[in-house]
Write a protein that holds these residues in place. Sequence first.
Motif, PDB file in Angstrom:
ATOM      1  N   VAL A  77       0.831  -1.214   0.000  1.00 47.01           N
ATOM      2  CA  VAL A  77       0.000   0.000   0.000  1.00 47.01           C
ATOM      3  C   VAL A  77       0.865   1.263   0.000  1.00 47.01           C
ATOM      4  N   LEU A  78       2.025   1.204   0.628  1.00 44.77           N
ATOM      5  CA  LEU A  78       2.936   2.354   0.561  1.00 44.77           C
ATOM      6  C   LEU A  78       3.410   2.565  -0.872  1.00 44.77           C
ATOM      7  N   ASN A  79       3.721   1.481  -1.565  1.00 47.62           N
ATOM      8  CA  ASN A  79       4.123   1.563  -2.965  1.00 47.62           C
ATOM      9  C   ASN A  79       3.003   2.187  -3.799  1.00 47.62           C
ATOM     10  N   GLN A  80       1.773   1.780  -3.546  1.00 44.37           N
ATOM     11  CA  GLN A  80       0.631   2.333  -4.284  1.00 44.37           C
ATOM     12  C   GLN A  80       0.479   3.834  -4.038  1.00 44.37           C
ATOM     13  N   GLN A  81       0.937   4.294  -2.895  1.00 43.62           N
ATOM     14  CA  GLN A  81       0.850   5.724  -2.559  1.00 43.62           C
ATOM     15  C   GLN A  81       2.093   6.497  -2.997  1.00 43.62           C
ATOM     16  N   GLY A  82       3.012   5.803  -3.671  1.00 43.94           N
ATOM     17  CA  GLY A  82       4.229   6.461  -4.147  1.00 43.94           C
ATOM     18  C   GLY A  82       5.316   6.576  -3.098  1.00 43.94           C
ATOM     19  N   GLN A  83       5.150   5.905  -1.974  1.00 41.03           N
ATOM     20  CA  GLN A  83       6.162   5.926  -0.920  1.00 41.03           C
ATOM     21  C   GLN A  83       7.119   4.759  -1.137  1.00 41.03           C
ATOM     22  N   VAL A  84       7.822   4.814  -2.252  1.00 46.91           N
ATOM     23  CA  VAL A  84       8.651   3.709  -2.710  1.00 46.91           C
ATOM     24  C   VAL A  84       9.803   3.416  -1.756  1.00 46.91           C
ATOM     25  N   GLU A  85      10.412   4.454  -1.228  1.00 45.38           N
ATOM     26  CA  GLU A  85      11.560   4.260  -0.340  1.00 45.38           C
ATOM     27  C   GLU A  85      11.156   3.504   0.927  1.00 45.38           C
ATOM     28  N   GLU A  86      10.031   3.894   1.532  1.00 46.68           N
ATOM     29  CA  GLU A  86       9.579   3.220   2.743  1.00 46.68           C
ATOM     30  C   GLU A  86       9.144   1.781   2.451  1.00 46.68           C
ATOM     31  N   ALA A  87       8.503   1.587   1.283  1.00 44.68           N
ATOM     32  CA  ALA A  87       8.100   0.230   0.884  1.00 44.68           C
ATOM     33  C   ALA A  87       9.339  -0.646   0.709  1.00 44.68           C
ATOM     34  N   THR A  88      10.358  -0.099   0.066  1.00 43.67           N
ATOM     35  CA  THR A  88      11.618  -0.827  -0.143  1.00 43.67           C
ATOM     36  C   THR A  88      12.217  -1.229   1.200  1.00 43.67           C
TER      37      THR A  88
ATOM     38  N   LEU B 281       9.373  -3.823  -7.223  1.00 41.01           N
ATOM     39  CA  LEU B 281       9.624  -2.410  -6.942  1.00 41.01           C
ATOM     40  C   LEU B 281      10.871  -1.926  -7.688  1.00 41.01           C
ATOM     41  N   LEU B 282      11.898  -2.754  -7.674  1.00 48.32           N
ATOM     42  CA  LEU B 282      13.144  -2.388  -8.355  1.00 48.32           C
ATOM     43  C   LEU B 282      12.936  -2.298  -9.871  1.00 48.32           C
ATOM     44  N   MET B 283      12.110  -3.189 -10.425  1.00 48.08           N
ATOM     45  CA  MET B 283      11.827  -3.120 -11.869  1.00 48.08           C
ATOM     46  C   MET B 283      11.074  -1.841 -12.202  1.00 48.08           C
ATOM     47  N   GLN B 284      10.165  -1.416 -11.336  1.00 47.70           N
ATOM     48  CA  GLN B 284       9.441  -0.164 -11.557  1.00 47.70           C
ATOM     49  C   GLN B 284      10.406   1.016 -11.592  1.00 47.70           C
ATOM     50  N   GLN B 285      11.497   0.897 -10.863  1.00 48.60           N
ATOM     51  CA  GLN B 285      12.504   1.963 -10.814  1.00 48.60           C
ATOM     52  C   GLN B 285      13.584   1.769 -11.875  1.00 48.60           C
ATOM     53  N   GLU B 286      13.383   0.764 -12.734  1.00 47.45           N
ATOM     54  CA  GLU B 286      14.334   0.422 -13.800  1.00 47.45           C
ATOM     55  C   GLU B 286      15.714   0.064 -13.254  1.00 47.45           C
ATOM     56  N   ARG B 287      15.713  -0.618 -12.128  1.00 45.91           N
ATOM     57  CA  ARG B 287      16.960  -1.112 -11.519  1.00 45.91           C
ATOM     58  C   ARG B 287      17.001  -2.619 -11.769  1.00 45.91           C
ATOM     59  N   GLU B 288      17.167  -2.963 -13.066  1.00 45.83           N
ATOM     60  CA  GLU B 288      17.019  -4.342 -13.527  1.00 45.83           C
ATOM     61  C   GLU B 288      17.993  -5.317 -12.876  1.00 45.83           C
ATOM     62  N   GLU B 289      19.232  -4.905 -12.704  1.00 42.08           N
ATOM     63  CA  GLU B 289      20.232  -5.839 -12.157  1.00 42.08           C
ATOM     64  C   GLU B 289      19.896  -6.233 -10.729  1.00 42.08           C
ATOM     65  N   GLU B 290      19.494  -5.250  -9.917  1.00 44.29           N
ATOM     66  CA  GLU B 290      19.097  -5.553  -8.535  1.00 44.29           C
ATOM     67  C   GLU B 290      17.818  -6.393  -8.510  1.00 44.29           C
ATOM     68  N   ALA B 291      16.900  -6.071  -9.414  1.00 38.32           N
ATOM     69  CA  ALA B 291      15.654  -6.835  -9.509  1.00 38.32           C
ATOM     70  C   ALA B 291      15.967  -8.283  -9.879  1.00 38.32           C
ATOM     71  N   ARG B 292      16.862  -8.459 -10.824  1.00 35.20           N
ATOM     72  CA  ARG B 292      17.251  -9.800 -11.275  1.00 35.20           C
ATOM     73  C   ARG B 292      17.835 -10.623 -10.111  1.00 35.20           C
ATOM     74  N   THR B 293      18.689 -10.003  -9.309  1.00 32.76           N
ATOM     75  CA  THR B 293      19.283 -10.677  -8.152  1.00 32.76           C
ATOM     76  C   THR B 293      18.198 -11.172  -7.189  1.00 32.76           C
ATOM     77  N   ASN B 294      17.207 -10.327  -6.937  1.00 32.19           N
ATOM     78  CA  ASN B 294      16.116 -10.704  -6.036  1.00 32.19           C
ATOM     79  C   ASN B 294      15.216 -11.773  -6.643  1.00 32.19           C
ATOM     80  N   LEU B 295      15.014 -11.713  -7.953  1.00 32.62           N
ATOM     81  CA  LEU B 295      14.211 -12.744  -8.628  1.00 32.62           C
ATOM     82  C   LEU B 295      14.905 -14.106  -8.557  1.00 32.62           C
ATOM     83  N   ILE B 296      16.200 -14.109  -8.741  1.00 37.35           N
ATOM     84  CA  ILE B 296      16.957 -15.362  -8.655  1.00 37.35           C
ATOM     85  C   ILE B 296      16.849 -15.943  -7.240  1.00 37.35           C
ATOM     86  N   GLN B 297      16.970 -15.082  -6.261  1.00 39.41           N
ATOM     87  CA  GLN B 297      16.856 -15.537  -4.868  1.00 39.41           C
ATOM     88  C   GLN B 297      15.468 -16.128  -4.611  1.00 39.41           C
ATOM     89  N   ALA B 298      14.434 -15.447  -5.090  1.00 41.27           N
ATOM     90  CA  ALA B 298      13.058 -15.937  -4.909  1.00 41.27           C
ATOM     91  C   ALA B 298      12.873 -17.274  -5.622  1.00 41.27           C
TER      92      ALA B 298
END
Length: 156
Positions: free
Chosen positions: A75-86, A109-126
């Motif tokens: 819900v924080l992400n939906q409100q644009g509070q990306v940093e707190e959601a992260t 969240l990282l993909m929305q911010q176009e931080r693909e490499e960090e997003a990829r790392t988290n996807l691999i972990q998941a």
Amino acid sequence: MLENPTSSIIPALVVVLSLSILGYFAWKTLITSNLFQKGINLAQAKDYQGAEAAFRKVISINSTNDVVRLFLGDVLNQQGQVEEATELYQEVIRRSPKNPDAYLRLANLLMQQEREEEARTNLIQAKDLLQKQRQPEKAKKITQLLDKMSDKLSQS
């Protein structure tokens, strides 16, 4: 031989105390459950501020509930509070490193911010966690997403 009257009071007090403690925890669970459901309903109705308030109240009652933290992050992400959601997603990962949902939400969240490499790392972990937890269908979907990301990267 006569029984001492205090010898029967002690077990009775123990029972009353035990029932009181159980009652307290049952009440606390009921309140938490109702607030959590209220937060879910508000989020579905797109009342993100109301949902945020409900989820924060649940956390104040039960500070160890990581599922609520994930929903609060949503819900924080939906409100644009990306940093707190992260920060919330990262906190869940620190507290519960085998929770694939936290990695998935953080990756999103990282993909929305176009931080693909960090997003990829988290996807691999998941994906790895889901495979270990015997959830091959979910792991397969993540593999497909990772493949699409690789294809997109190689075309750039």
